[in-house]
Write a protein that holds these residues in place. Structure first.
Motif, PDB file in Angstrom:
ATOM      1  N   MET A 117       0.798  -1.226   0.000  1.00 54.62           N
ATOM      2  CA  MET A 117       0.000   0.000   0.000  1.00 54.62           C
ATOM      3  C   MET A 117       0.833   1.279   0.000  1.00 54.62           C
ATOM      4  N   LEU A 118       1.799   1.388   0.891  1.00 57.38           N
ATOM      5  CA  LEU A 118       2.567   2.630   0.988  1.00 57.38           C
ATOM      6  C   LEU A 118       3.283   3.003  -0.312  1.00 57.38           C
ATOM      7  N   PRO A 119       3.881   2.056  -1.040  1.00 60.11           N
ATOM      8  CA  PRO A 119       4.559   2.450  -2.285  1.00 60.11           C
ATOM      9  C   PRO A 119       3.605   2.904  -3.383  1.00 60.11           C
ATOM     10  N   ARG A 120       2.301   2.666  -3.211  1.00 59.82           N
ATOM     11  CA  ARG A 120       1.327   2.990  -4.252  1.00 59.82           C
ATOM     12  C   ARG A 120       0.501   4.195  -3.820  1.00 59.82           C
ATOM     13  N   GLN A 121       0.946   5.376  -4.174  1.00 59.64           N
ATOM     14  CA  GLN A 121       0.214   6.598  -3.881  1.00 59.64           C
ATOM     15  C   GLN A 121       0.119   7.420  -5.159  1.00 59.64           C
ATOM     16  N   PRO A 122      -1.074   7.907  -5.518  1.00 58.94           N
ATOM     17  CA  PRO A 122      -2.358   7.749  -4.837  1.00 58.94           C
ATOM     18  C   PRO A 122      -2.842   6.302  -4.890  1.00 58.94           C
ATOM     19  N   LEU A 123      -3.668   5.953  -3.934  1.00 61.91           N
ATOM     20  CA  LEU A 123      -3.983   4.554  -3.657  1.00 61.91           C
ATOM     21  C   LEU A 123      -5.459   4.248  -3.863  1.00 61.91           C
ATOM     22  N   ARG A 124      -5.731   3.162  -4.540  1.00 61.33           N
ATOM     23  CA  ARG A 124      -7.069   2.562  -4.562  1.00 61.33           C
ATOM     24  C   ARG A 124      -6.848   1.115  -4.163  1.00 61.33           C
ATOM     25  N   PHE A 125      -7.257   0.739  -2.958  1.00 63.77           N
ATOM     26  CA  PHE A 125      -6.887  -0.579  -2.443  1.00 63.77           C
ATOM     27  C   PHE A 125      -8.085  -1.217  -1.755  1.00 63.77           C
ATOM     28  N   LEU A 126      -8.192  -2.519  -1.916  1.00 63.59           N
ATOM     29  CA  LEU A 126      -9.262  -3.288  -1.291  1.00 63.59           C
ATOM     30  C   LEU A 126      -8.636  -4.362  -0.421  1.00 63.59           C
ATOM     31  N   LEU A 127      -8.848  -4.258   0.905  1.00 69.46           N
ATOM     32  CA  LEU A 127      -8.363  -5.272   1.835  1.00 69.46           C
ATOM     33  C   LEU A 127      -9.459  -6.326   1.985  1.00 69.46           C
ATOM     34  N   ALA A 128      -9.352  -7.383   1.246  1.00 69.97           N
ATOM     35  CA  ALA A 128     -10.335  -8.460   1.302  1.00 69.97           C
ATOM     36  C   ALA A 128      -9.728  -9.621   2.076  1.00 69.97           C
ATOM     37  N   ASP A 129     -10.191  -9.830   3.301  1.00 72.60           N
ATOM     38  CA  ASP A 129      -9.623 -10.882   4.143  1.00 72.60           C
ATOM     39  C   ASP A 129     -10.705 -11.421   5.067  1.00 72.60           C
ATOM     40  N   ASP A 130     -10.388 -12.504   5.744  1.00 67.74           N
ATOM     41  CA  ASP A 130     -11.346 -13.108   6.660  1.00 67.74           C
ATOM     42  C   ASP A 130     -11.622 -12.181   7.830  1.00 67.74           C
ATOM     43  N   PRO A 131     -12.812 -12.290   8.458  1.00 67.38           N
ATOM     44  CA  PRO A 131     -13.090 -11.502   9.670  1.00 67.38           C
ATOM     45  C   PRO A 131     -12.073 -11.805  10.758  1.00 67.38           C
ATOM     46  N   GLY A 132     -11.599 -10.767  11.436  1.00 69.51           N
ATOM     47  CA  GLY A 132     -10.622 -10.940  12.496  1.00 69.51           C
ATOM     48  C   GLY A 132      -9.187 -11.025  12.028  1.00 69.51           C
ATOM     49  N   ALA A 133      -8.946 -10.780  10.741  1.00 64.32           N
ATOM     50  CA  ALA A 133      -7.580 -10.879  10.218  1.00 64.32           C
ATOM     51  C   ALA A 133      -6.776  -9.613  10.467  1.00 64.32           C
ATOM     52  N   GLY A 134      -7.404  -8.586  11.011  1.00 63.55           N
ATOM     53  CA  GLY A 134      -6.658  -7.381  11.363  1.00 63.55           C
ATOM     54  C   GLY A 134      -6.707  -6.278  10.328  1.00 63.55           C
ATOM     55  N   LYS A 135      -7.828  -6.167   9.610  1.00 63.62           N
ATOM     56  CA  LYS A 135      -7.941  -5.093   8.611  1.00 63.62           C
ATOM     57  C   LYS A 135      -7.938  -3.720   9.277  1.00 63.62           C
ATOM     58  N   THR A 136      -8.506  -3.615  10.473  1.00 67.41           N
ATOM     59  CA  THR A 136      -8.498  -2.337  11.200  1.00 67.41           C
ATOM     60  C   THR A 136      -7.074  -1.938  11.569  1.00 67.41           C
ATOM     61  N   ILE A 137      -6.266  -2.896  12.004  1.00 71.99           N
ATOM     62  CA  ILE A 137      -4.866  -2.625  12.343  1.00 71.99           C
ATOM     63  C   ILE A 137      -4.109  -2.150  11.113  1.00 71.99           C
ATOM     64  N   MET A 138      -4.346  -2.808   9.977  1.00 74.52           N
ATOM     65  CA  MET A 138      -3.657  -2.404   8.750  1.00 74.52           C
ATOM     66  C   MET A 138      -4.055  -0.996   8.336  1.00 74.52           C
ATOM     67  N   ALA A 139      -5.338  -0.674   8.454  1.00 72.27           N
ATOM     68  CA  ALA A 139      -5.786   0.672   8.104  1.00 72.27           C
ATOM     69  C   ALA A 139      -5.172   1.702   9.049  1.00 72.27           C
ATOM     70  N   GLY A 140      -5.117   1.373  10.352  1.00 71.93           N
ATOM     71  CA  GLY A 140      -4.519   2.291  11.313  1.00 71.93           C
ATOM     72  C   GLY A 140      -3.038   2.510  11.059  1.00 71.93           C
ATOM     73  N   LEU A 141      -2.322   1.448  10.717  1.00 74.34           N
ATOM     74  CA  LEU A 141      -0.894   1.580  10.400  1.00 74.34           C
ATOM     75  C   LEU A 141      -0.689   2.473   9.180  1.00 74.34           C
ATOM     76  N   LEU A 142      -1.530   2.296   8.169  1.00 74.99           N
ATOM     77  CA  LEU A 142      -1.400   3.114   6.967  1.00 74.99           C
ATOM     78  C   LEU A 142      -1.676   4.583   7.279  1.00 74.99           C
ATOM     79  N   ILE A 143      -2.734   4.852   8.040  1.00 80.44           N
ATOM     80  CA  ILE A 143      -3.063   6.237   8.386  1.00 80.44           C
ATOM     81  C   ILE A 143      -1.935   6.870   9.183  1.00 80.44           C
ATOM     82  N   ARG A 144      -1.447   6.152  10.178  1.00 80.32           N
ATOM     83  CA  ARG A 144      -0.372   6.672  11.028  1.00 80.32           C
ATOM     84  C   ARG A 144       0.899   6.942  10.212  1.00 80.32           C
TER      85      ARG A 144
END
Length: 260
Positions: A117-144
């Motif tokens: 994600m970080l190397p691709r700016q501007p970004l259009r990305f879809l995090l498609a993963d199982d529930p509980g796989a940590g998509k919120t953590i990944m989004a928070g890391l990207l924002i931070r």
């Protein structure tokens, strides 16, 4: 206010030129009420100007100090130096968001955020993963990480109503990101008339934005631009194209709305 008599060769005077001081080269008096001032500006060019007593109000003698006196405010210099060091910290620590947040990311989360994600700016990305796989953590890391690098100032998170408090708590507790939740009271109490323009970090309920036309109009204001939009539970969204319905899998969608 100085007196014309104080204009002596070698003196530094402010008020002759609008943005810089000049050095007096010579003075020629015309009676006791006027004189011709010959001066040298900062670039070394010599010029002259006729001055009268009424010009004394705009003139000021500048006290010249040593060019390297080292008598500045040490605390202010250290504060500026530290701020500059923090701003460039990501150059020395490629996982800065990880090391400054209360998270222990899994390998697939590191790979998704820092390699995809970080190397691709501007970004259009879809995090498609199982529930509980940590998509919120990944989004928070990207924002931070984007905020640390100076690439993100305004962010909008759209999620189901039952998850707004969870998003706010996770981002505040783990990443120290003070997101505000959109409510009717906040929309009505906005000083500017548009609450979205007053808040840089916003969490909004999906059903609120989908059904409230007034909120949609405020969100669509020309001045209301976001650097990043995160849509949680994106599989609950659907679009119709000439009667054909399209939907997405279980996912979190991220879109960088302006170039990094």
């Amino acid at each position: 206010m100085l007196k014309l008599e104080e204009l002596t060769p070698g003196a530094s005077v402010r008020g002759i030129l609008p943005h810089s001081a000049v050095t007096v080269v010579s003075v020629q008096w015309h009676g006791s009420e006027a004189l011709t001032l010959v001066y040298r500006d900062a670039s070394g060019q010599v010029a002259d100007e006729l001055l009268f007593r009424q010009d004394e109000e705009r003139l000021e003698i500048v006290a010249l100090g040593r060019p390297w006196s080292f008598d500045g405010n040490g605390a202010a210099f250290r504060l500026v130096a530290e701020a500059h060091r923090i701003r460039l910290a990501y150059l020395f620590d490629p996982l800065l968001a990880v090391h400054t947040s209360l998270v222990e990311p899994l390998p697939h989360q590191i790979t998704a955020v820092y390699e995809a994600m970080l190397p691709r700016q501007p970004l259009r990305f879809l995090l498609a993963d199982d529930p509980g796989a940590g998509k919120t953590i990944m989004a928070g890391l990207l924002i931070r990480e984007l905020m640390v690098r100076g690439d993100l100032e305004r962010c909008l998170i759209v999620c189901p109503g039952n998850l707004v408090e969870q998003w706010q708590d996770e981002l505040t507790r783990r990443f120290h990101l003070p997101f505000e939740i959109l409510t009717n009271d906040k929309l009505e109490a906005a000083r500017t008339g548009n609450w979205f323009l007053e808040q840089n970090l916003v969490i909004a309920r999906l059903d609120k934005l989908a059904r409230d036309e007034q909120a949609q109009q405020k969100l669509a204001a020309p001045a209301n631009r976001y650097d990043l939009v995160v849509v949680d539970e994106a599989h609950k969204l659907a679009a119709s194209f000439f009667g054909a319905r399209s939907s997405t899998p279980n996912a979190t969608a991220l879109a960088s709305c302006s170039p990094a």
